[in-house]
Design an enzyme around this catalytic site. Structure first.
Site, PDB file in Angstrom:
ATOM      1  N   ASN A  39     -24.895   7.170  19.279  1.00  0.00           N
ATOM      2  CA  ASN A  39     -23.689   6.382  18.993  1.00  0.00           C
ATOM      3  C   ASN A  39     -23.183   5.593  20.200  1.00  0.00           C
ATOM      4  O   ASN A  39     -22.612   4.519  20.024  1.00  0.00           O
ATOM      5  CB  ASN A  39     -22.595   7.339  18.499  1.00  0.00           C
ATOM      6  CG  ASN A  39     -21.212   6.732  18.585  1.00  0.00           C
ATOM      7  OD1 ASN A  39     -20.838   5.897  17.770  1.00  0.00           O
ATOM      8  ND2 ASN A  39     -20.445   7.132  19.601  1.00  0.00           N
ATOM      9  N   ASP A  95     -21.004  12.126  26.994  1.00  0.00           N
ATOM     10  CA  ASP A  95     -20.247  10.903  27.303  1.00  0.00           C
ATOM     11  C   ASP A  95     -20.241  10.732  28.821  1.00  0.00           C
ATOM     12  O   ASP A  95     -20.902  11.503  29.547  1.00  0.00           O
ATOM     13  CB  ASP A  95     -18.818  10.992  26.723  1.00  0.00           C
ATOM     14  CG  ASP A  95     -18.227   9.621  26.356  1.00  0.00           C
ATOM     15  OD1 ASP A  95     -18.182   8.740  27.245  1.00  0.00           O
ATOM     16  OD2 ASP A  95     -17.827   9.425  25.207  1.00  0.00           O
ATOM     17  N   TYR A 152     -24.933  -8.843  22.213  1.00  0.00           N
ATOM     18  CA  TYR A 152     -24.657  -7.668  21.362  1.00  0.00           C
ATOM     19  C   TYR A 152     -25.504  -7.753  20.089  1.00  0.00           C
ATOM     20  O   TYR A 152     -26.083  -6.760  19.653  1.00  0.00           O
ATOM     21  CB  TYR A 152     -23.157  -7.628  21.048  1.00  0.00           C
ATOM     22  CG  TYR A 152     -22.679  -6.383  20.333  1.00  0.00           C
ATOM     23  CD1 TYR A 152     -22.540  -5.173  21.002  1.00  0.00           C
ATOM     24  CD2 TYR A 152     -22.328  -6.429  18.981  1.00  0.00           C
ATOM     25  CE1 TYR A 152     -22.074  -4.039  20.338  1.00  0.00           C
ATOM     26  CE2 TYR A 152     -21.863  -5.307  18.311  1.00  0.00           C
ATOM     27  CZ  TYR A 152     -21.736  -4.114  18.998  1.00  0.00           C
ATOM     28  OH  TYR A 152     -21.279  -2.992  18.340  1.00  0.00           O
ATOM     29  N   VAL A 172     -14.231  -1.767  13.295  1.00  0.00           N
ATOM     30  CA  VAL A 172     -13.602  -0.451  13.226  1.00  0.00           C
ATOM     31  C   VAL A 172     -12.553  -0.349  14.330  1.00  0.00           C
ATOM     32  O   VAL A 172     -12.836  -0.703  15.489  1.00  0.00           O
ATOM     33  CB  VAL A 172     -14.653   0.673  13.439  1.00  0.00           C
ATOM     34  CG1 VAL A 172     -14.054   2.030  13.115  1.00  0.00           C
ATOM     35  CG2 VAL A 172     -15.903   0.416  12.610  1.00  0.00           C
ATOM     36  N   THR A 229     -11.178   1.015  17.092  1.00  0.00           N
ATOM     37  CA  THR A 229     -11.523   1.975  18.148  1.00  0.00           C
ATOM     38  C   THR A 229     -11.130   1.359  19.494  1.00  0.00           C
ATOM     39  O   THR A 229     -10.850   0.153  19.576  1.00  0.00           O
ATOM     40  CB  THR A 229     -13.040   2.248  18.186  1.00  0.00           C
ATOM     41  OG1 THR A 229     -13.697   1.043  18.604  1.00  0.00           O
ATOM     42  CG2 THR A 229     -13.586   2.696  16.834  1.00  0.00           C
TER      43      THR A 229
HETATM   44  P1  NAD Z   1     -15.672   3.315  21.942  1.00  0.00           P
HETATM   45  O1  NAD Z   1     -15.733   2.521  23.190  1.00  0.00           O
HETATM   46  O2  NAD Z   1     -14.363   3.528  21.282  1.00  0.00           O
HETATM   47  O3  NAD Z   1     -16.415   4.691  22.165  1.00  0.00           O
HETATM   48  C1  NAD Z   1     -17.715   4.682  22.732  1.00  0.00           C
HETATM   49  C2  NAD Z   1     -17.894   5.905  23.588  1.00  0.00           C
HETATM   50  O4  NAD Z   1     -19.198   5.775  24.192  1.00  0.00           O
HETATM   51  C3  NAD Z   1     -16.867   6.027  24.708  1.00  0.00           C
HETATM   52  O5  NAD Z   1     -16.350   7.325  24.762  1.00  0.00           O
HETATM   53  C4  NAD Z   1     -17.683   5.671  25.960  1.00  0.00           C
HETATM   54  O6  NAD Z   1     -17.232   6.337  27.130  1.00  0.00           O
HETATM   55  C5  NAD Z   1     -19.087   6.111  25.558  1.00  0.00           C
HETATM   56  N1  NAD Z   1     -20.115   5.434  26.327  1.00  0.00           N
HETATM   57  C6  NAD Z   1     -20.184   4.127  26.670  1.00  0.00           C
HETATM   58  N2  NAD Z   1     -21.249   3.889  27.439  1.00  0.00           N
HETATM   59  C7  NAD Z   1     -21.889   5.077  27.574  1.00  0.00           C
HETATM   60  C8  NAD Z   1     -23.055   5.485  28.264  1.00  0.00           C
HETATM   61  N3  NAD Z   1     -23.771   4.620  28.992  1.00  0.00           N
HETATM   62  N4  NAD Z   1     -23.440   6.795  28.186  1.00  0.00           N
HETATM   63  C9  NAD Z   1     -22.703   7.677  27.464  1.00  0.00           C
HETATM   64  N5  NAD Z   1     -21.568   7.351  26.817  1.00  0.00           N
HETATM   65  C10 NAD Z   1     -21.174   6.058  26.863  1.00  0.00           C
HETATM   66  O7  NAD Z   1     -16.664   2.585  20.907  1.00  0.00           O
HETATM   67  P2  NAD Z   1     -16.801   2.682  19.320  1.00  0.00           P
HETATM   68  O8  NAD Z   1     -16.162   1.483  18.744  1.00  0.00           O
HETATM   69  O9  NAD Z   1     -16.470   4.031  18.836  1.00  0.00           O
HETATM   70  O10 NAD Z   1     -18.384   2.417  19.225  1.00  0.00           O
HETATM   71  C11 NAD Z   1     -19.332   3.437  18.998  1.00  0.00           C
HETATM   72  C12 NAD Z   1     -20.607   2.762  18.538  1.00  0.00           C
HETATM   73  O11 NAD Z   1     -20.351   2.039  17.347  1.00  0.00           O
HETATM   74  C13 NAD Z   1     -21.163   1.754  19.543  1.00  0.00           C
HETATM   75  O12 NAD Z   1     -22.577   1.821  19.542  1.00  0.00           O
HETATM   76  C14 NAD Z   1     -20.696   0.428  18.980  1.00  0.00           C
HETATM   77  O13 NAD Z   1     -21.516  -0.632  19.380  1.00  0.00           O
HETATM   78  C15 NAD Z   1     -20.793   0.701  17.504  1.00  0.00           C
HETATM   79  N6  NAD Z   1     -19.989  -0.151  16.644  1.00  0.00           N
HETATM   80  C16 NAD Z   1     -18.647  -0.270  16.826  1.00  0.00           C
HETATM   81  C17 NAD Z   1     -17.927  -1.099  15.977  1.00  0.00           C
HETATM   82  C18 NAD Z   1     -16.435  -1.295  16.101  1.00  0.00           C
HETATM   83  O14 NAD Z   1     -15.904  -2.212  15.484  1.00  0.00           O
HETATM   84  N7  NAD Z   1     -15.720  -0.487  16.847  1.00  0.00           N
HETATM   85  C19 NAD Z   1     -18.577  -1.787  14.949  1.00  0.00           C
HETATM   86  C20 NAD Z   1     -19.948  -1.619  14.796  1.00  0.00           C
HETATM   87  C21 NAD Z   1     -20.647  -0.799  15.646  1.00  0.00           C
END
Ligand code: NAD
Length: 267
Positions: A90, A39, A160, A195, A197
Site C-alpha cells: 500500500n 511504515d 504518478y 480518497v 487521506t
Molecule cells: P498517505 O500518505 O495518507 O499514507 C501513506 C503511508 O505510506 C504513510 O503513512 C507514509 O508514511 C507511508 N509511506 C510513504 N512512503 C513510504 C516508504 N517509502 N516506505 C514505507 N512507508 C511509506 O497515503 P494514502 O492516500 O493512504 O495512500 C496509500 C496508497 O493508496 C498509495 O499507494 C497511494 O498512491 C494510493 N492511492 C491513494 C489515493 C488517494 O486519493 N488518497 C487514490 C488512489 C491510490
C-alpha cells in the site's frame, strides 16, 4: 462488517500508519487477522496507533524502497508469526507537475517507492506466502494498491500515472506466474479514486499553493462535483475491498483490477 473471515491469518500492510493502509489494518484486524504494519516512522511515533489497534497489531519500521529494510520486515514477520497470508503493498507517494519541469531525482523517488516497493515486497515474501497460502481457503493474497491513475491519464500527473500503471501490469505478471506454477498465491491490483487521506490533502495543499487552482476547499468541491457519486471516498470504503481481496470470498480472483472510484472511470 464480516467478522471472522480472516481468523488465523497473518497480514502485512505497508504504509499502515495513515490513510488507506491504517483503515485496511483496522478492517483486517476486525475480520480476525493479525496485522504487521510497516511504515517510515520510528517505533515511538507509531506507538499510539499500535496501542489503538491492540494486541493483534505489531510494527516494523521499513522503507519499502530500501532493499535491506525488506529483510528487517521479513525477520519481524517470521519471528512473530512464522507465516504470512496477506501482503498489502500500500505504501506510496505522489508527484505532480508539468512533464518538462519534473526533476530526475523526483521521478526516481516516485518509482522507487511506488514500483520498486511493490516488486521488493513481492519478491521478499513470495516463498513465505506460498508456504502459508497452502493452509488457507482461497490461498494467500497479494493486494497491490494502484490507483485510477494507473488506468487513465491526468494532466500533470504523468509520473504518478506511470508508477501506478506499472503496479497494474506487474500484478498481472505475478498473477500469471503464480497460477502457471500452481502456487497458492493470488495477486490483484486495487484502483481507488480520490480518497480523503493525508496524501490527498498534502497534494491539494501543494496544488493550491502553486496558484494554479483555488483554495483546498475549492479543489475538494471541484473533485466532489467531478465524481459521479458526488463525493470523495473515505479510507474505510477502500478497506472493505482490501478485506474482500484478502480472504476466501475472492478465491477465484487473480490478475484482476478492483476499481473503487465512485464512478470516476465509468464516465
Ligand atoms: P498517505 O500518505 O495518507 O499514507 C501513506 C503511508 O505510506 C504513510 O503513512 C507514509 O508514511 C507511508 N509511506 C510513504 N512512503 C513510504 C516508504 N517509502 N516506505 C514505507 N512507508 C511509506 O497515503 P494514502 O492516500 O493512504 O495512500 C496509500 C496508497 O493508496 C498509495 O499507494 C497511494 O498512491 C494510493 N492511492 C491513494 C489515493 C488517494 O486519493 N488518497 C487514490 C488512489 C491510490
Amino acid at each position: 462488517m464480516t467478522i471472522g473471515k480472516l481468523e488465523g491469518r497473518i497480514a502485512l500492510v505497508t504504509g499502515g500508519l495513515r490513510g488507506i493502509g491504517l483503515a485496511s489494518a483496522r478492517r483486517l484486524i476486525a475480520d480476525g487477522a493479525a496485522v504487521v504494519i510497516s511504515d517510515l516512522d520510528d517505533s515511538a511515533a507509531a506507538a499510539p496507533i499500535l496501542a489503538e489497534l491492540g494486541p493483534a497489531a505489531s510494527y516494523v519500521r521499513a522503507d519499502v524502497s530500501a532493499e535491506a529494510d525488506w529483510q528487517t520486515a521479513h525477520a519481524h514477520v517470521n519471528e512473530r508469526h512464522g507465516r504470512l497470508h496477506i501482503l498489502v503493498n500500500n505504501a506510496g507517494t505522489d508527484l505532480t507537475g508539468a512533464v518538462e519541469s519534473l526533476a530526475m531525482a523526483d521521478w526516481r523517488r516516485i518509482m522507487a517507492v511506488n514500483v520498486d516497493g511493490v516488486f521488493l515486497g513481492t519478491r521478499t515474501f513470495t516463498p513465505l506466502l506460498a508456504a502459508s497460502g497452502a493452509e488457507v481457503a482461497g490461498g494467500a493474497s497479494i493486494i497491490n494498491v494502484s490507483s485510477i491513475m494507473g488506468l487513465v491519464g491526468m494532466s500533470e500527473v504523468s509520473a504518478y500515472n506511470a508508477s501506478k500503471g506499472a503496479v497494474r501490469m506487474f500484478t498481472k505478471g505475478i498473477a500469471m506466474e503464480f497460477a502457471a506454477k500452481r502456487m497458492p498465491i493470488r495477486a490483484n491490483s486495487l484502483h481507488p479514486g480520490f480518497v480523503e487521506t493525508p496524501l490527498l490533502h498534502a497534494g491539494f495543499e501543494r496544488w493550491a499553493a502553486s496558484g494554479a487552482a483555488g483554495s483546498v476547499e475549492d479543489l475538494i468541491d471541484g473533485m466532489n462535483a467531478a465524481t459521479p457519486i458526488g463525493r470523495l471516498a473515505q479510507p474505510d470504503e477502500i478497506a472493505g475491498p482490501v478485506a474482500f481481496l484478502a480472504g476466501p470470498d475472492s478465491s477465484y480472483m487473480t490478475g484482476a483490477e478492483l476499481v473503487i472510484d465512485g464512478g470516476w472511470t465509468a464516465q
